[in-house]
Design a protein around this motif. Structure first.
Motif, PDB file in Angstrom:
ATOM      1  N   SER A   1      61.366   4.007  30.167  1.00 56.10           N
ATOM      2  CA  SER A   1      60.700   3.405  31.323  1.00 56.10           C
ATOM      3  C   SER A   1      59.229   3.090  31.013  1.00 56.10           C
ATOM      4  N   LEU A   2      58.546   4.056  30.374  1.00 55.00           N
ATOM      5  CA  LEU A   2      57.136   3.864  30.028  1.00 55.00           C
ATOM      6  C   LEU A   2      56.940   2.667  29.099  1.00 55.00           C
ATOM      7  N   PHE A   3      57.761   2.597  28.066  1.00 50.53           N
ATOM      8  CA  PHE A   3      57.567   1.561  27.052  1.00 50.53           C
ATOM      9  C   PHE A   3      58.001   0.187  27.535  1.00 50.53           C
ATOM     10  N   CYS A   4      59.026   0.133  28.359  1.00 47.58           N
ATOM     11  CA  CYS A   4      59.442  -1.156  28.924  1.00 47.58           C
ATOM     12  C   CYS A   4      58.336  -1.738  29.802  1.00 47.58           C
ATOM     13  N   ASP A   5      57.714  -0.884  30.615  1.00 51.69           N
ATOM     14  CA  ASP A   5      56.643  -1.346  31.507  1.00 51.69           C
ATOM     15  C   ASP A   5      55.405  -1.765  30.727  1.00 51.69           C
ATOM     16  N   THR A   6      55.117  -1.048  29.636  1.00 46.62           N
ATOM     17  CA  THR A   6      53.879  -1.300  28.889  1.00 46.62           C
ATOM     18  C   THR A   6      53.993  -2.482  27.936  1.00 46.62           C
ATOM     19  N   PHE A   7      55.100  -2.561  27.227  1.00 45.14           N
ATOM     20  CA  PHE A   7      55.219  -3.586  26.182  1.00 45.14           C
ATOM     21  C   PHE A   7      56.148  -4.734  26.567  1.00 45.14           C
ATOM     22  N   ASN A   8      56.658  -4.690  27.796  1.00 44.46           N
ATOM     23  CA  ASN A   8      57.451  -5.800  28.323  1.00 44.46           C
ATOM     24  C   ASN A   8      58.652  -6.140  27.439  1.00 44.46           C
ATOM     25  N   LYS A   9      59.345  -5.089  27.022  1.00 46.20           N
ATOM     26  CA  LYS A   9      60.571  -5.264  26.238  1.00 46.20           C
ATOM     27  C   LYS A   9      61.743  -4.662  26.996  1.00 46.20           C
TER      28      LYS A   9
ATOM     29  N   LYS B   1      46.963   2.609  26.765  1.00 49.66           N
ATOM     30  CA  LYS B   1      46.293   3.480  27.725  1.00 49.66           C
ATOM     31  C   LYS B   1      47.263   4.163  28.689  1.00 49.66           C
ATOM     32  N   ALA B   2      48.183   3.410  29.293  1.00 50.22           N
ATOM     33  CA  ALA B   2      49.116   3.970  30.277  1.00 50.22           C
ATOM     34  C   ALA B   2      49.992   5.048  29.654  1.00 50.22           C
ATOM     35  N   ILE B   3      50.406   4.839  28.414  1.00 46.92           N
ATOM     36  CA  ILE B   3      51.255   5.825  27.739  1.00 46.92           C
ATOM     37  C   ILE B   3      50.445   7.055  27.350  1.00 46.92           C
ATOM     38  N   LEU B   4      49.224   6.845  26.867  1.00 47.66           N
ATOM     39  CA  LEU B   4      48.369   7.964  26.468  1.00 47.66           C
ATOM     40  C   LEU B   4      48.070   8.894  27.642  1.00 47.66           C
ATOM     41  N   GLU B   5      47.976   8.328  28.838  1.00 50.46           N
ATOM     42  CA  GLU B   5      47.691   9.147  30.025  1.00 50.46           C
ATOM     43  C   GLU B   5      48.853  10.065  30.391  1.00 50.46           C
ATOM     44  N   GLN B   6      50.063   9.745  29.936  1.00 48.84           N
ATOM     45  CA  GLN B   6      51.241  10.548  30.307  1.00 48.84           C
ATOM     46  C   GLN B   6      51.911  11.228  29.127  1.00 48.84           C
ATOM     47  N   ILE B   7      51.316  11.108  27.945  1.00 49.31           N
ATOM     48  CA  ILE B   7      52.000  11.597  26.746  1.00 49.31           C
ATOM     49  C   ILE B   7      52.180  13.117  26.752  1.00 49.31           C
ATOM     50  N   ARG B   8      51.240  13.860  27.335  1.00 50.23           N
ATOM     51  CA  ARG B   8      51.368  15.331  27.366  1.00 50.23           C
ATOM     52  C   ARG B   8      52.532  15.792  28.224  1.00 50.23           C
ATOM     53  N   GLU B   9      52.835  15.001  29.252  1.00 50.45           N
ATOM     54  CA  GLU B   9      53.916  15.374  30.164  1.00 50.45           C
ATOM     55  C   GLU B   9      55.251  14.732  29.787  1.00 50.45           C
ATOM     56  N   THR B  10      55.272  14.044  28.647  1.00 48.83           N
ATOM     57  CA  THR B  10      56.501  13.357  28.234  1.00 48.83           C
ATOM     58  C   THR B  10      57.091  14.076  27.031  1.00 48.83           C
ATOM     59  N   LYS B  11      58.187  14.758  27.246  1.00 50.13           N
ATOM     60  CA  LYS B  11      58.801  15.587  26.212  1.00 50.13           C
ATOM     61  C   LYS B  11      59.331  14.737  25.059  1.00 50.13           C
ATOM     62  N   GLY B  12      58.940  15.138  23.853  1.00 48.06           N
ATOM     63  CA  GLY B  12      59.476  14.506  22.651  1.00 48.06           C
ATOM     64  C   GLY B  12      58.724  13.270  22.184  1.00 48.06           C
ATOM     65  N   LEU B  13      57.710  12.806  22.938  1.00 46.49           N
ATOM     66  CA  LEU B  13      56.960  11.614  22.552  1.00 46.49           C
ATOM     67  C   LEU B  13      55.683  12.026  21.807  1.00 46.49           C
ATOM     68  N   TRP B  14      55.475  11.417  20.658  1.00 42.63           N
ATOM     69  CA  TRP B  14      54.328  11.747  19.830  1.00 42.63           C
ATOM     70  C   TRP B  14      53.526  10.483  19.514  1.00 42.63           C
ATOM     71  N   CYS B  15      52.257  10.709  19.141  1.00 47.09           N
ATOM     72  CA  CYS B  15      51.375   9.577  18.889  1.00 47.09           C
ATOM     73  C   CYS B  15      50.501   9.844  17.662  1.00 47.09           C
ATOM     74  N   GLU B  16      50.295   8.812  16.872  1.00 50.97           N
ATOM     75  CA  GLU B  16      49.341   8.867  15.764  1.00 50.97           C
ATOM     76  C   GLU B  16      48.251   7.824  16.017  1.00 50.97           C
ATOM     77  N   LYS B  17      46.999   8.228  15.830  1.00 49.35           N
ATOM     78  CA  LYS B  17      45.858   7.333  16.039  1.00 49.35           C
ATOM     79  C   LYS B  17      45.233   7.017  14.685  1.00 49.35           C
ATOM     80  N   LYS B  18      45.049   5.723  14.428  1.00 55.15           N
ATOM     81  CA  LYS B  18      44.467   5.313  13.159  1.00 55.15           C
ATOM     82  C   LYS B  18      43.329   4.332  13.406  1.00 55.15           C
TER      83      LYS B  18
END
Length: 649
Positions: free
Chosen positions: A95-103, A131-148
């Motif tokens: 749901s998060l990724f569909c809303d953010t990246f329009n896929k 931004k929208a995903i980063l705001e909810q990443i702590r509460e989203t089980k199994g989702l990880w992020c790398e910043k470069k």
């Protein structure tokens, strides 16, 4: 009987209570031991499981122009991934990724159906996207992020050889990025991250690490002047079918470099897509014989001479002069008779300059060249600056000074030429050029540039006398085509053959300008490298390019007098050329035109007429006047017509 059973039961109960009490005491003792008494070894175990040490590296510092426009900045790019072997919140992630990246949902369902510890959902996402995903990443089980961190050059090709670029390892590879790599790189520190309830580590102090960022370097470059210079050089290369071009604009009093460009250029955001030639900063790296732009040197020496009289004139042999070596020196067109010093510079007489040089010895000329800064690097903080080449006096022939004073038998860079013309513009001082305006870190200034005068080269009156002469070069001499009515420009043309592959072939056309000449704010050098024959003269290539640059600078100059701008625009109706107008200009000129009569005209006059008419001229011989032409005068002009003209006396 019953009492015996009751007594036995009571004993068993008491024993059980005793055992329970002992167990409770032991357990409480263990708790006390673990929670109250110090245990370094156990603390280390807990720390290793609940905390992690990470190295935080600050962002690379910014590069900005003189008006604080960001030329090079570091932005973060984000990669999101899921370990599909462990548990994860598939519904929320999709749901998060569909809303953010329009896929579509199917797109992410297909990705998440793979069993892997590292399933990438999106990469290279900007902060705005993420931004929208980063705001909810702590509460989203199994989702990880790398910043470069990712380096962004906001103005793409503009000033690319000056700013430079960094490679994949964050190391500066060219320009300011390379020269100041050690200052631009961010500092590092060790930070302790704590493990959260869902197994993710986070910085529980929520510190701001901006203080780790690298230094901010402010250049003297004005990105809008840079845009004008670079765009017009590109137009000139296309209009003259040249190999390349380069230019520089300098403040003649402070030495600040306001624009510095070489064509071809490159986009540092995609540096690996370009040929090696695109990385060359020709203004400081390319050596060439300058030609007539060097004639200010012998003119200045003549003005300094005690025997100089402005009414004196020199006989210029009507165009052909035999040197002591037996070689013949020629002037343009049919040559000149008697010329004053001023007229020698205005008409760029090689013979007049040669006769002036005869009154000085080799040592005097050599010393004057060195005092003007030729043969020495300026030490700009950019790679591959060349010294130039002036041979030692022992290597000079009997006629070397005749050729050196007309810009041959020596090689220079355009940064050296620019600083020599600053001597004329500022009243006689050779100053140190600089491209760094300010260096700061965490809002604290670390370095601020100051004007540095190297030495006085000319008396003020002599410098301004040469400036007046250069103004007349524009008014009635070899640079007449640059004349912008209502605005004072001084300058000198130079057309020289290039020494290439062991022989002199092709040309490089240069124009050195000072403007406004009545109160100089700018010195500009423009060189066109190997323009097509017929446009190889400076007044047909470098001068028109300089004219368009100056015109655009005036129109964009907010502080320039409005009345003067209005006057200039009214007196120069030609619009500023764009790529489209230059490419269509030839076709427009052919419209309803007939072929000119070249007979009786000099080669230079014929080339000028042919250029205006869009005709390609192929001369047979170079001296005298046109005796024959292959296309009859009055013939209707067609695109790309070629006319052979036979020269003779």
């Amino acid at each position: 009987m019953n009492n015996k059973y009751l007594e036995a039961y009571s004993k068993r109960i008491n024993k059980m209570n005793l055992y329970i009490s002992i167990c409770v005491i032991i357990i409480l003792s263990c708790f006390f031991n673990l929670q109250v008494l110090p245990h370094p070894d156990l603390k280390e175990v807990v720390t290793n499981h609940g905390y992690i040490q990470k190295t935080i590296i600050g962002n690379r510092g910014k590069i900005i122009d003189r008006n604080e426009n960001e030329l090079a900045v570091t932005i973060n790019r984000y990669k999101f991934f899921v370990n599909t072997i462990d548990q994860f919140d598939q519904e929320k992630i999709i749901s998060l990724f569909c809303d953010t990246f329009n896929k579509s949902e199917e797109y992410y369902q297909q990705k998440l159906s793979k069993k892997s510890k590292y399933v990438v959902l999106e990469k290279n996402a900007s902060y705005k996207q993420a931004k929208a995903i980063l705001e909810q990443i702590r509460e989203t089980k199994g989702l990880w992020c790398e910043k470069k961190p990712n380096r962004l050059y906001k103005y793409n090709n503009l000033a690319s050889q000056t700013v430079g670029y960094i490679n994949e390892n964050n190391d500066g590879m060219l320009g300011i990025e390379k020269s100041f790599n050690y200052l631009l790189m961010g500092d590092s520190t060790e930070v302790e991250f704590r493990k959260g309830a869902k197994g993710k580590y986070f910085d529980y102090n929520n510190d701001d690490y901006d203080y780790l960022n690298g230094h901010t370097i402010q250049l003297t470059i004005d990105i809008e002047l840079q845009r004008i210079l670079q765009e017009e050089l590109i137009q000139a290369v296309e209009a003259t079918n040249a190999l390349g071009a380069n230019g520089i604009i300098v403040n003649p009093y402070s030495g600040e470099i306001l624009a510095l460009a070489s064509i071809p250029d490159f986009n540092p955001n995609h540096y690996n897509q370009y040929d090696f030639k695109s990385f060359n900063n020709a203004v400081i790296s390319d050596l060439y014989e300058p030609g007539s732009t060097m004639k200010i040197i012998p003119v200045s020496m003549r003005l300094e001479s005690e025997t100089y009289n402005p009414l004196d004139s020199i006989y210029c042999e009507n165009g052909i002069y035999q040197l002591s070596s037996g070689k013949k020196l020629r002037d343009h067109d049919e040559g000149y008779g008697f010329l004053t010093l001023e007229d020698i510079l205005v008409h760029s007489s090689n013979i007049g300059i040669s006769k002036i040089s005869d009154s000085f010895n080799d040592i005097d000329i050599y010393k004057k060249l060195k005092r003007f800064g030729f043969g020495s690097r300026t030490y700009l903080p950019l790679s591959n600056e060349m010294d130039g080449k002036i041979r030692t006096i022992k290597e000079w022939s009997k006629t070397s000074k005749d050729y050196i004073t007309i810009g041959q038998e020596l090689s220079i860079t355009n940064i050296q030429l620019a600083m020599s013309y600053c001597v004329i513009a500022n009243g006689g001082f050779l100053i140190q050029p600089h491209i760094i305006k300010d260096i700061s870190k965490n809002n604290e200034n670390k370095y601020k540039s100051n004007k540095k005068t190297i030495r006085r080269v000319l008396n003020r009156d002599i410098a301004y006398s040469i400036l007046d002469m250069l103004k007349k070069v524009v008014d009635k001499g070899t640079a007449e085509s640059i004349n912008l009515k209502g605005y004072n420009i001084a300058g000198k043309t130079g057309t020289a053959q290039k020494y290439k592959n062991g022989d002199y072939s092709n040309h490089i056309a240069t124009f050195a300008s000072i403007f406004p000449s009545n109160n100089p704010n700018y010195v500009m050098i423009v060189s066109i490298d190997e323009p097509v024959y017929g446009k190889h003269w400076s007044n047909l290539s470098a001068v028109p390019a300089s004219r368009e640059i100056i015109k655009r600078m005036l129109i964009n100059d907010k502080e320039f007098h409005k009345k003067t701008i209005k006057s200039i625009i009214e007196n120069n109706k030609e619009p500023i050329q764009t790529k489209e107008t230059i490419l269509s200009k030839s076709a427009q000129m052919h419209k309803a035109q007939t072929f000119p009569d070249f007979k009786g005209k000099t080669l230079k006059e014929s080339l000028k007429i042919a250029n205006k008419a869009g005709i390609i001229l192929k001369p047979e011989g170079i001296s005298g006047t046109v005796k024959k032409q292959s296309i009859y005068p009055g013939t209707r002009i067609k695109p790309n017509m070629t006319c052979v003209v036979t020269m003779g006396t």
